[in-house]
Design a protein around this motif. Structure first.
Motif: not given
Length: 209
Positions: A2-12, A14-18
């Motif tokens: 599946p294609t990753p969802t575009k939009g607001h990232r998780l957390g505060g 990009p490192a936090h999202e990873r």
């Protein structure tokens, strides 16, 4: 995948999202299923399936690549030795997301993401196998048309031969007047020769009876 969802990232950041996705993937491989928000489950699916694809390769490079995301060596070992072999017959679709309704308190949409394990895989024919019947079906009318044309030609020739045959049987060869007289003369000569031969055998000329 599946294609990753575009939009607001998780957390505060990009490192936090990873880190969030890495922790979710570790928990998913360790427990087989986890309950999280629907947004996190949708963002986790492509990450987890890509890691499973690397684990199916089973080489050292794939293991080191997975270790950059999942830092727990025990979970990585479980992924390579237990989880990946179960998906050897499956090409993608290793996870399933099931919505379970809103969460109490903040009314966030919740979902359960789990590994699809122990389910039979339906055999899918390859594209060439699917195109072969279509080509055979398309070629069948052409072959049938050619066979029908040949059959019509043969029937026409047979009918022509059948028409010519009765005419040949019904129209005997009739000799002309001159030819008939020559045939009669030849018949008289043949009779005279036979009588002469018979007289020679009896010792007296033919005609002295």
């Amino acid at each position: 995948m599946p294609t990753p969802t575009k939009g607001h990232r998780l957390g505060g950041s990009p490192a936090h999202e990873r880190h969030i996705l890495a922790n979710l993937a570790t928990a998913l491989f360790q427990h087989g299923r986890i309950t999280t928000t629907e947004a996190k489950a949708k963002r986790l699916r492509p990450v987890a399936e890509r890691l499973i694809t690397f684990a199916k390769r089973g080489d050292l490079h794939a293991r080191r690549h997975v270790l950059t995301v999942v830092t727990d060596k025990g979970v990585v070992h479980q992924l390579f030795t237990e989880i990946a072999p179960e998906f050897s017959e499956r090409d993608g679709g290793y996870t399933r997301i099931t919505k379970i309704g809103p969460r109490k308190g903040d009314n966030a949409a919740m979902a359960v993401i789990e590994l699809v394990r122990g389910e039979p895989v339906a055999a899918r024919p390859r594209r060439r196998a699917r195109r072969a019947p279509a080509e055979a079906t398309a070629a069948a009318p052409a072959g049938g048309t050619a066979a029908a044309a040949e059959a019509e030609v043969e029937a026409t020739e047979a009918a022509a031969e059948a028409d010519e045959a009765p005419e040949a049987r019904q129209a005997p060869v009739v000799p002309e007047e001159g030819e008939a007289e020559e045939v009669d003369d030849l018949a008289d000569v043949a009779v005279d020769d036979e009588e002469a031969d018979a007289g020679d055998e009896d010792g007296k000329p033919a005609g002295d009876d």
